[in-house]
Design an enzyme around this catalytic site. Structure first.
Site, PDB file in Angstrom:
ATOM      1  N   ARG A  55     -15.472   7.254   6.897  1.00 59.07           N
ATOM      2  CA  ARG A  55     -16.101   5.967   6.604  1.00 59.07           C
ATOM      3  C   ARG A  55     -17.005   5.502   7.744  1.00 59.07           C
ATOM      4  NH1 ARG A  55     -12.224   2.246   2.949  1.00 59.07           N
ATOM      5  NH2 ARG A  55     -11.183   3.880   1.785  1.00 59.07           N
ATOM      6  N   ARG A  78      -9.663  10.907   0.761  1.00 63.52           N
ATOM      7  CA  ARG A  78      -8.411  10.236   1.087  1.00 63.52           C
ATOM      8  C   ARG A  78      -7.464  11.012   1.994  1.00 63.52           C
ATOM      9  NH1 ARG A  78      -9.489   5.108  -0.299  1.00 63.52           N
ATOM     10  NH2 ARG A  78      -7.249   4.667  -0.271  1.00 63.52           N
ATOM     11  N   ASP A 116      -0.966  -1.974  -4.476  1.00 61.38           N
ATOM     12  CA  ASP A 116      -1.435  -0.604  -4.280  1.00 61.38           C
ATOM     13  C   ASP A 116      -0.269   0.383  -4.330  1.00 61.38           C
ATOM     14  OD1 ASP A 116      -4.116  -1.094  -4.294  1.00 61.38           O
ATOM     15  OD2 ASP A 116      -4.500  -0.417  -2.245  1.00 61.38           O
ATOM     16  N   ASN A 145      -6.029  -3.385  -5.643  1.00 58.86           N
ATOM     17  CA  ASN A 145      -7.226  -2.855  -6.304  1.00 58.86           C
ATOM     18  C   ASN A 145      -6.980  -1.466  -6.886  1.00 58.86           C
ATOM     19  OD1 ASN A 145      -7.396  -2.513  -3.209  1.00 58.86           O
ATOM     20  ND2 ASN A 145      -8.726  -0.861  -3.942  1.00 58.86           N
ATOM     21  N   HIS A 146      -6.096  -0.679  -6.257  1.00 55.26           N
ATOM     22  CA  HIS A 146      -5.853   0.680  -6.752  1.00 55.26           C
ATOM     23  C   HIS A 146      -4.974   0.702  -8.003  1.00 55.26           C
ATOM     24  CE1 HIS A 146      -8.018   3.154  -3.926  1.00 55.26           C
ATOM     25  NE2 HIS A 146      -7.593   2.381  -2.949  1.00 55.26           N
ATOM     26  N   ASP A 165      -7.246   1.864 -10.674  1.00 55.51           N
ATOM     27  CA  ASP A 165      -7.761   3.234 -10.728  1.00 55.51           C
ATOM     28  C   ASP A 165      -7.459   3.860 -12.079  1.00 55.51           C
ATOM     29  OD1 ASP A 165      -8.672   3.046  -8.140  1.00 55.51           O
ATOM     30  OD2 ASP A 165      -6.933   4.019  -7.254  1.00 55.51           O
ATOM     31  N   ARG A 183      -9.687   8.277   7.899  1.00 53.43           N
ATOM     32  CA  ARG A 183     -10.405   7.102   7.393  1.00 53.43           C
ATOM     33  C   ARG A 183     -11.566   6.696   8.297  1.00 53.43           C
ATOM     34  NH1 ARG A 183      -8.484   2.660   4.132  1.00 53.43           N
ATOM     35  NH2 ARG A 183      -9.528   0.695   4.570  1.00 53.43           N
ATOM     36  N   GLN A 243      -4.102  -2.559   5.331  1.00 48.35           N
ATOM     37  CA  GLN A 243      -3.119  -1.617   5.875  1.00 48.35           C
ATOM     38  C   GLN A 243      -2.920  -1.804   7.378  1.00 48.35           C
ATOM     39  OE1 GLN A 243      -3.966   2.389   4.398  1.00 48.35           O
ATOM     40  NE2 GLN A 243      -4.697   1.567   2.461  1.00 48.35           N
ATOM     41  N   HIS A 268       0.896   3.708  -2.253  1.00 52.94           N
ATOM     42  CA  HIS A 268       0.027   4.835  -2.609  1.00 52.94           C
ATOM     43  C   HIS A 268       0.798   6.102  -2.976  1.00 52.94           C
ATOM     44  CE1 HIS A 268      -3.746   2.812  -1.972  1.00 52.94           C
ATOM     45  NE2 HIS A 268      -3.378   2.417  -0.774  1.00 52.94           N
ATOM     46  N   ASP A 325       0.820  -1.214   0.000  1.00 57.77           N
ATOM     47  CA  ASP A 325       0.000   0.000   0.000  1.00 57.77           C
ATOM     48  C   ASP A 325       0.852   1.261   0.000  1.00 57.77           C
ATOM     49  OD1 ASP A 325      -3.010  -1.010   0.527  1.00 57.77           O
ATOM     50  OD2 ASP A 325      -1.615  -2.269   1.641  1.00 57.77           O
ATOM     51  N   HIS A 352      -3.653  -4.363   1.628  1.00 60.95           N
ATOM     52  CA  HIS A 352      -5.043  -3.955   1.401  1.00 60.95           C
ATOM     53  C   HIS A 352      -5.695  -3.370   2.648  1.00 60.95           C
ATOM     54  CE1 HIS A 352      -8.859  -3.558  -0.547  1.00 60.95           C
ATOM     55  NE2 HIS A 352      -9.437  -4.552   0.088  1.00 60.95           N
ATOM     56  N   HIS A 392      -3.058  -9.201  -2.040  1.00 56.61           N
ATOM     57  CA  HIS A 392      -3.690  -7.925  -1.705  1.00 56.61           C
ATOM     58  C   HIS A 392      -5.146  -8.244  -1.407  1.00 56.61           C
ATOM     59  CE1 HIS A 392      -3.529  -3.505  -1.636  1.00 56.61           C
ATOM     60  NE2 HIS A 392      -4.812  -3.582  -1.957  1.00 56.61           N
TER      61      HIS A 392
END
Length: 550
Positions: A378, A409, A92, A124-125, A128, A374, A260, A51, A49, A258, A225
């Site tokens: 969320r 984010r 990620d 998954n990212h 994007d 987060r 984290q 990012h 992750d 994923h 992930h």
């Protein structure tokens, strides 16, 4: 996997050593002679992750240049003692930092090449971006992308190689890639429209015997992930690493991402060691192993071996803490500072400088921080969600707006806001859309999305809406302070990701009134901030009682 492996791997060290010596003493070759016990020392280093965090932050934390220094130190240490090192990424790499996002994560892959990664699985990212961008990134990388459960829908062929073999002084290590099947619901629909994400656990059940039996792999590493969910309680998420370990025999090590999680010790399930190293390159996970084995012990070319974790640590990359010095706050590293590798700095600085110039343009003023934490965005109504929803409602000239908490984010900081600040809050390039719904249709839709609860990326934030959910039933709905009329038309502003069924929201993209405005969410927010600057944070704090979930 041998019976011996499962019977001793989780026992006390003394019993483990005893069993190993018994194995060595009993071993004979085909001619009746004894065989010598061998030992492989190897170290697994891992991150997940990332990012977009290729550069250090404002406090001097993180960054690939310092990571390179640390990894090189460990390699020299391990190899000097005759051991071997594997460096793995659990995905990620993409999305999160504008300097990386606007350059399609090219600096991140340059940094990973220089650090010397052996393999990466797909997060998954990674989706994007459109698939051609991801395939371009694969070409940039000097290491393989592995994912055994991602297929082209039409041809039924794998998009990426499913696994790779690494030879560690004659011991075969297989690295199997797995990506959460939730990618089908959390990635942008257009980016994955010709892809199938198969169940990761079922995929592993099919592949692990192939690696063990057909390819004589000695040690199986699942590079995943999928998320670490304690006791396999994954809730609305697809099953993660704990389920994988419990349900699939023969996996020795899981290196994951994923969710984290900061796993400071291995989680051991079904004799499988599970690791994860938080996020953003804050840590490099280090797992030191010994593998005790005999060649051809069963006479069929298959080894009998015992894998033992000797030590595990999360190594911080210049993470800092505040201390008071003469009454003033000073940030100091929590462990010895790691110098940055000069070659990596030289390679990445042009990308940082180029992006920095583009992103420092002022966007407006904000008197107090609006948190994008987060757990906050969320978990329930949040001021930053309110602001973004209002901006989208205004741009679309809509009656109401809905946004997903997972699209927020980062914090929007106090003071002068830059374009970078806005892009950090909304890095996905989601298009603003709208759709016309009758009151009856709108009520049904909101009942579905408002029922998503818990710490979920699908939790909805609203603008110009008051509602009450009692269980899974919508018992109150007001738009603009007035009860919804079932036959009246209402314009709903929504981003393309959510409108296309992201986070398992109902799909609105096929509605004949659906319109994509062509404006990205970050541009819409930037324009709103400029128009209403200076912003007052208090104006966006959710009103208690507007959104009620019982």
């Amino acid at each position: 996997m041998s019976a011996l492996h499962f019977s001793v791997k989780r026992t006390y060290p003394l019993l483990l050593i005893l069993c190993v010596f018994l194995l060595a003493g009993c071993a004979t070759d085909h001619n009746g002679g004894s065989k010598q016990m061998k030992v492989l020392d190897f170290t697994v280093l891992h991150t997940n992750d990332n990012h977009g965090k290729f550069w250090r932050n404002k406090k001097g934390e993180l960054g690939m240049a310092a990571r390179k220094t640390l990894v090189d130190r460990i390699r020299r240490e391990v190899e000097a003692k005759g051991g071997r090192v594997l460096l793995l990424s659990a995905g990620d790499i993409n999305t999160g930092v504008p300097e990386s996002d606007i350059q399609e994560a090219k600096p991140d892959f340059i940094g990973m090449n220089m650090i010397g990664y052996d393999a990466m699985t797909l997060g998954n990212h990674e989706f994007d971006n459109p698939l051609p961008v991801l395939l371009k990134q694969e070409k940039w990388a000097n290491f393989p992308f592995v994912a055994a459960n991602i297929y082209y829908e039409d041809s039924k062929k794998l998009v990426f190689r499913p696994w790779l073999e690494k030879d560690l002084k004659g011991v075969k290590v297989g690295i199997l890639g797995l990506t959460t099947e939730d990618t089908e619901t959390i990635a942008a629909k257009d980016n994955i429209k010709n892809l199938d994400f198969l169940n990761a656990v079922d995929t592993a059940k099919a592949w692990v015997p192939v690696l063990k039996e057909d390819d004589n792999i000695d040690i199986v590493i699942a590079l995943t992930h999928m998320g670490h969910y304690p006791n396999a309680r994954h809730g609305d998420n697809a099953p993660g690493d704990v389920t994988l370990a419990k349900d699939v025999d023969g996996i020795d090590i899981i290196v994951g991402g994923h969710s984290q999680d900061k796993l400071q010790r291995a989680d051991v399930k079904n004799s499988t060691y599970i690791f994860q190293a938080k996020d953003w390159g804050k840590f490099v996970g280090r797992a030191d192993f010994k593998y005790y084995y005999l060649d051809d012990y069963d006479g069929k070319g298959k080894r009998k071996g015992v894998l033992k974790l000797i030590n595990y640590r999360l190594l911080p990359i210049n993470l800092k803490k505040p201390i008071l010095v003469n009454g003033k706050e000073k940030w100091v590293t929590i462990e010895a500072a790691i110098p940055e590798d000069k070659a990596v700095l030289k390679a990445l600085k042009p990308y940082q400088d180029k992006a920095g110039k583009l992103l420092q343009k002022p966007a407006g003023e904000l008197d107090k921080i609006l948190s994008g934490a987060r757990s906050l965005v969320r978990g329930g109504p949040a001021a930053l969600g309110n602001l973004i929803a209002r901006a989208q409602m205004a741009k679309a000239k809509a009656d109401l707006a809905i946004i997903n908490g997972g699209g927020i984010r980062a914090d929007l900081p106090a003071g002068t806001l830059t374009e970078k600040d806005v892009l950090t809050v909304q890095p996905f390039g989601n298009m603003l859309c709208y759709v016309e719904l009758t009151g009856r249709q709108l009520r049904n839709y909101i009942e579905d999305v408002a029922d998503i609860r818990g710490i979920s990326g699908g939790l909805a934030h609203f603008a110009n809406v008051k509602l009450t959910m009692e269980g899974d039933k919508l018992t109150r709905l007001l738009i603009g302070g007035k009860p919804v009329k079932k036959d009246k038309k209402y314009r709903l502003a929504i981003n393309e990701y959510s409108a296309s069924g992201g986070n398992n929201w109902p799909d609105l993209s096929e509605n004949p009134t659906f319109v994509n405005t062509g404006y990205t969410d970050a541009v819409v927010l930037k324009e709103y901030i400029k128009k209403h600057s200076p912003l007052k944070a208090a104006s966006y704090v959710p009103v208690k009682g507007d959104i009620v979930r019982k």
